[in-house]
Design a protein around this motif. Structure first.
Motif, PDB file in Angstrom:
ATOM      1  N   ARG A  23       1.240   4.173  -2.956  1.00  0.00           N
ATOM      2  CA  ARG A  23       1.158   5.614  -2.766  1.00  0.00           C
ATOM      3  C   ARG A  23       2.403   6.305  -3.331  1.00  0.00           C
ATOM      4  O   ARG A  23       2.303   7.374  -3.953  1.00  0.00           O
ATOM      5  CB  ARG A  23       0.987   5.958  -1.282  1.00  0.00           C
ATOM      6  CG  ARG A  23       1.111   7.458  -0.945  1.00  0.00           C
ATOM      7  CD  ARG A  23       0.202   8.349  -1.792  1.00  0.00           C
ATOM      8  NE  ARG A  23      -1.196   8.047  -1.649  1.00  0.00           N
ATOM      9  CZ  ARG A  23      -1.999   8.550  -0.729  1.00  0.00           C
ATOM     10  NH1 ARG A  23      -1.523   9.416   0.145  1.00  0.00           N
ATOM     11  NH2 ARG A  23      -3.267   8.218  -0.688  1.00  0.00           N
TER      12      ARG A  23
ATOM     13  N   ARG B 198      -8.790  -1.267  -4.501  1.00  0.00           N
ATOM     14  CA  ARG B 198      -7.775  -0.224  -4.681  1.00  0.00           C
ATOM     15  C   ARG B 198      -7.321  -0.117  -6.140  1.00  0.00           C
ATOM     16  O   ARG B 198      -7.131   0.973  -6.666  1.00  0.00           O
ATOM     17  CB  ARG B 198      -6.553  -0.501  -3.785  1.00  0.00           C
ATOM     18  CG  ARG B 198      -6.760  -0.158  -2.339  1.00  0.00           C
ATOM     19  CD  ARG B 198      -7.023   1.329  -2.117  1.00  0.00           C
ATOM     20  NE  ARG B 198      -5.865   2.162  -2.441  1.00  0.00           N
ATOM     21  CZ  ARG B 198      -5.921   3.250  -3.188  1.00  0.00           C
ATOM     22  NH1 ARG B 198      -7.062   3.658  -3.718  1.00  0.00           N
ATOM     23  NH2 ARG B 198      -4.830   3.965  -3.419  1.00  0.00           N
TER      24      ARG B 198
ATOM     25  N   LEU C 116      -3.474   6.596   4.788  1.00  0.00           N
ATOM     26  CA  LEU C 116      -3.713   5.486   3.873  1.00  0.00           C
ATOM     27  C   LEU C 116      -4.653   4.457   4.496  1.00  0.00           C
ATOM     28  O   LEU C 116      -4.557   4.141   5.678  1.00  0.00           O
ATOM     29  CB  LEU C 116      -2.399   4.794   3.516  1.00  0.00           C
ATOM     30  CG  LEU C 116      -1.361   5.602   2.741  1.00  0.00           C
ATOM     31  CD1 LEU C 116      -0.147   4.734   2.443  1.00  0.00           C
ATOM     32  CD2 LEU C 116      -1.946   6.147   1.457  1.00  0.00           C
TER      33      LEU C 116
ATOM     34  N   GLU D 258       0.016   9.885   5.558  1.00  0.00           N
ATOM     35  CA  GLU D 258      -0.696   9.936   4.282  1.00  0.00           C
ATOM     36  C   GLU D 258      -2.162   9.535   4.404  1.00  0.00           C
ATOM     37  O   GLU D 258      -2.897   9.581   3.412  1.00  0.00           O
ATOM     38  CB  GLU D 258       0.001   9.010   3.276  1.00  0.00           C
ATOM     39  CG  GLU D 258       1.436   9.373   2.979  1.00  0.00           C
ATOM     40  CD  GLU D 258       1.540  10.700   2.241  1.00  0.00           C
ATOM     41  OE1 GLU D 258       0.824  10.882   1.239  1.00  0.00           O
ATOM     42  OE2 GLU D 258       2.358  11.551   2.672  1.00  0.00           O
TER      43      GLU D 258
ATOM     44  N   GLU E 264       2.014   6.637  -6.941  1.00  0.00           N
ATOM     45  CA  GLU E 264       1.117   7.756  -7.258  1.00  0.00           C
ATOM     46  C   GLU E 264       1.902   9.066  -7.270  1.00  0.00           C
ATOM     47  O   GLU E 264       1.755   9.900  -8.174  1.00  0.00           O
ATOM     48  CB  GLU E 264      -0.012   7.837  -6.234  1.00  0.00           C
ATOM     49  CG  GLU E 264      -1.065   6.759  -6.337  1.00  0.00           C
ATOM     50  CD  GLU E 264      -2.198   7.022  -5.368  1.00  0.00           C
ATOM     51  OE1 GLU E 264      -3.078   7.844  -5.691  1.00  0.00           O
ATOM     52  OE2 GLU E 264      -2.192   6.416  -4.281  1.00  0.00           O
ATOM     53  N   LYS E 265       2.726   9.284  -6.254  1.00  0.00           N
ATOM     54  CA  LYS E 265       3.486  10.523  -6.156  1.00  0.00           C
ATOM     55  C   LYS E 265       4.553  10.619  -7.246  1.00  0.00           C
ATOM     56  O   LYS E 265       4.915  11.712  -7.681  1.00  0.00           O
ATOM     57  CB  LYS E 265       4.127  10.636  -4.772  1.00  0.00           C
ATOM     58  CG  LYS E 265       3.105  10.829  -3.655  1.00  0.00           C
ATOM     59  CD  LYS E 265       3.762  11.305  -2.384  1.00  0.00           C
ATOM     60  CE  LYS E 265       2.708  11.640  -1.325  1.00  0.00           C
ATOM     61  NZ  LYS E 265       3.297  12.305  -0.139  1.00  0.00           N
TER      62      LYS E 265
ATOM     63  N   CYS F  60       0.840  -1.207   0.000  1.00  0.00           N
ATOM     64  CA  CYS F  60       0.000   0.000   0.000  1.00  0.00           C
ATOM     65  C   CYS F  60       0.875   1.256   0.000  1.00  0.00           C
ATOM     66  O   CYS F  60       0.568   2.245  -0.673  1.00  0.00           O
ATOM     67  CB  CYS F  60      -0.919   0.019   1.222  1.00  0.00           C
ATOM     68  SG  CYS F  60      -2.281  -1.159   1.149  1.00  0.00           S
TER      69      CYS F  60
END
Length: 300
Positions: free
Chosen positions: A44, A78, A201, A199, A47-48, A40
């Protein structure tokens, strides 16, 4: 004056740099996504690294068929939320092909994932597989580099590793070889939970305290499931537990815990004296070198 930077900022920047290096230097990478907390975090970071564009690689999961239902539901949700391609290959498919043979239906399929993973890598021609392994998980992990070269049989040789001075990564591979990439190699379990908190999450509910039937076996709490039923003479208890890692049901155990929030998990993790694998994985307790032997055979 520049804002003060935290250790998480430095770890994040390093991981994003590694992900972009993979995208720039490999032709057909894949990101292993199981739905666990570490993957996970890597998701993320991807994504960044690449948003608002699409990921330059698909998501790949090797499903043993003995995963927790909550984790599989989370994985699929997800991937759909992100709109990214999810490739799933199963150990059951390898069993049907005859490349995996088990002694019994409920035998642990954890080690068998190696074969299915190598078959998936060959099927799609992946030259890099990105995952969420960390050096603090287990002794064999600490021997490995960020870019871990695997030979044409998918095997890892701890003596055949490339130097990574000044964060320079050698991505060259010969035909048939591939690289396993660990962008959060320098993170700890505590770093992962701090990043999840920062974050905000979402992670599978199994990571938080809940009541579950277990039996006590070899110092571990074994969840009572159709795959892991109680043995003769074992007393079934209902205990407040949570999972520190969410792998194959056949070898993954929870720990006794009342931590039902991120803050409580962070406090619990600070005081932990065993890694999550040491505290929860039955198959890693068979010998001091069990993980290293599996990695040499192709395990992630």
């Amino acid at each position: 004056m520049l804002p003060e930077r935290s250790h998480l900022d430095w770890l994040e920047e390093e991981a994003i740099f590694i992900l972009r290096e993979v995208a720039a230097t490999f032709e057909r990478p894949a990101l292993l996504f199981s739905g666990g907390k570490d993957s996970c975090v890597v998701l993320r970071l991807a994504e960044k690294a690449f948003r608002p564009g699409r990921f330059p690689f698909p998501l790949l999961h090797i499903d043993t068929g003995h995963n927790f239902a909550e984790v599989i539901e989370f994985r699929d949700r997800r991937a759909a939320e992100l709109g990214e391609r999810l490739i799933v290959r199963t150990v059951a498919e390898s069993i049907r092909r005859g490349s995996v043979r088990l002694i019994s239906e409920n035998q642990s399929r954890n080690a068998a994932q190696s074969i299915t993973l190598l078959e998936a890598i060959a099927e799609f021609g992946f030259d890099a597989a990105i995952g969420g392994a960390r050096r603090d998980e287990e002794k064999a992990r600490a021997k490995e580099r960020v870019f871990s070269v695997r030979d044409e049989l998918g095997q890892w040789n701890p003596r055949n590793q490339r130097p990574e001075l000044w964060s320079l990564y050698n991505a060259r591979v010969n035909p048939g070889e591939h690289v396993r990439v660990f962008p959060i190699s320098n993170w700890t379990e505590l770093d992962v939970w701090q990043y999840i908190a920062r974050e905000q999450l979402e992670v599978p509910s199994l990571y938080y305290a809940h009541r579950r039937e277990v039996v006590r076996r070899r110092g571990l709490l074994v969840p009572v499931t159709p795959i892991t039923p109680p043995r003769v003479g074992e007393a079934v208890e209902e205990v407040s537990v949570r999972f520190r890692t969410v792998g194959d049901i056949s070898c993954t155990c929870p720990v006794e815990s009342g931590a039902s929030s991120i803050e409580e998990i962070l406090a619990e993790t600070v005081g932990a004296r065993l890694t999550e694998r040491g505290a929860t994985r039955m198959d890693d307790q068979t010998s001091e070198v069990s993980m290293e032997l599996r990695k040499k055979e192709g395990y992630f």
